[in-house]
Design an enzyme around this catalytic site. Structure first.
Site, PDB file in Angstrom:
ATOM      1  N   TYR A 130      91.580   8.325  -4.089  1.00  0.00           N
ATOM      2  CA  TYR A 130      91.577   7.815  -2.719  1.00  0.00           C
ATOM      3  C   TYR A 130      91.871   8.959  -1.767  1.00  0.00           C
ATOM      4  CZ  TYR A 130      92.987   4.840   1.287  1.00  0.00           C
ATOM      5  OH  TYR A 130      93.103   4.244   2.527  1.00  0.00           O
ATOM      6  N   LYS A 158      87.509   6.109  -3.472  1.00  0.00           N
ATOM      7  CA  LYS A 158      87.345   5.601  -2.112  1.00  0.00           C
ATOM      8  C   LYS A 158      87.431   6.780  -1.170  1.00  0.00           C
ATOM      9  CE  LYS A 158      89.466   2.809   1.536  1.00  0.00           C
ATOM     10  NZ  LYS A 158      90.668   2.052   1.956  1.00  0.00           N
ATOM     11  N   VAL A 201      85.412  -0.212   0.657  1.00  0.00           N
ATOM     12  CA  VAL A 201      86.733  -0.829   0.829  1.00  0.00           C
ATOM     13  C   VAL A 201      87.039  -0.703   2.306  1.00  0.00           C
ATOM     14  CG1 VAL A 201      89.174  -0.758   0.223  1.00  0.00           C
ATOM     15  CG2 VAL A 201      87.446  -0.218  -1.505  1.00  0.00           C
TER      16      VAL A 201
END
Length: 293
Positions: A130, A158, A201
């Site tokens: 992330y 992400k 997301v």
């Protein structure tokens, strides 16, 4: 993870306590509107304002209610805390862990790569990298991600940089791996999908899950032009609930749409009348758009 999922907000009551009943209702609310997976304890979940026990309980409640995969945020500045949170999330029912780049101290790319390898080696569930430089001032470079994608327990990433050029470079460097690359910036969802991303997301999926679902479905049907047009139509609302008014604004917009979002936790403060009016205008525009979804 493929498709779209919200970094699910955490409903708190007026006293700041976790509202488990509202959280259960919220899972149903977003699932009914087509999300493909859920991300409790992400940035928009106010996870950094929660205790470790509250985060674990939140993940447990979401996993109990969900009929879609659960990607739980478990990252902290240090490996020990991250692994403890990841173990707890797995025990609570999470399918995978979203691990933010270590923050507070500065780390170079070699250190970040070594850290993620150590976490992935010990994690009981697949790990998603992330990168969210707006919050951490740390960016995972495409070359680093390409090397990490070769790890058997690193399943994806992400990317919340909003940089489509870097996103494409990361795609190029992970093309030969079994690796999901999802975008974390709602304003570029259509472009990221067209470039080869597997999903998103997105804070936008908390307040307008119908829109993010429609964007992904348009892409899946081969109509990337439609996906980009729908993305463009949501840019102002997305900006308002992220960069402009933040989590209090996001929760206000969700409540206006009937979602059981609850209150924001201190030190967040409620938005003022001017912000509410601006968000009401953006929501009215979205209601007009819904006819085209």
């Amino acid at each position: 993870m493929h498709g779209t999922g919200p970094p699910l907000v955490t409903p708190f009551d007026a006293d700041g306590a976790l509202d488990e009943a509202a959280l259960r209702d919220l899972v149903g609310w977003v699932e009914d509107r087509g999300v493909d997976f859920l991300v409790p304890c992400g940035s928009n979940s106010e996870a950094e304002l929660m205790t470790a026990e509250e985060r674990t309980r939140t993940i447990e409640v979401v996993a109990e209610e969900a009929s879609v995969p659960v990607l739980a945020g478990t990252g902290s500045p240090g490996k020990r805390e991250t692994l403890a949170a990841t173990d707890a999330a797995a025990d609570a029912g999470a399918d995978a862990a979203l691990v933010v780049t270590p923050f507070y101290y500065g780390h170079d790319q070699a250190t970040l790569e070594a850290y993620y390898r150590e976490v992935a080696d010990e994690s009981p569930v697949p790990v998603y990298l992330y990168s969210v430089p707006v919050f951490t001032d740390v960016t995972l470079e495409p070359e680093t991600v390409g090397r990490l994608a070769e790890h058997p327990n690193v399943a994806g990433m992400k990317d919340s940089s909003g940089d489509i050029g870097a996103f494409q470079r990361t795609l190029d460097r992970t093309a030969d791996a079994d690796f999901d690359l999802v975008v974390g910036a709602g304003g570029v969802l259509g472009q990221a999908l067209a470039a080869g991303g597997t999903g998103g997301v997105l804070a936008l999926a908390n307040v307008a899950p119908e829109a993010t679902t429609a964007i992904y479905e348009a892409h899946a049907a081969g109509d990337d032009e439609c996906a980009r047009e729908l993305t463009a139509a949501c840019v102002e609302l997305n900006h308002a609930i992220t960069a402009e008014y933040g989590i209090p604004g996001l929760k206000y917009a969700m409540r206006r749409r009937g979602a059981p979002a609850g209150h924001a936790r201190s030190p967040h403060r409620p938005i003022d009348a001017e912000a509410k009016a601006a968000l009401d205008d953006h929501l009215a525009d979205f209601e007009d758009l819904r006819g085209d979804l």
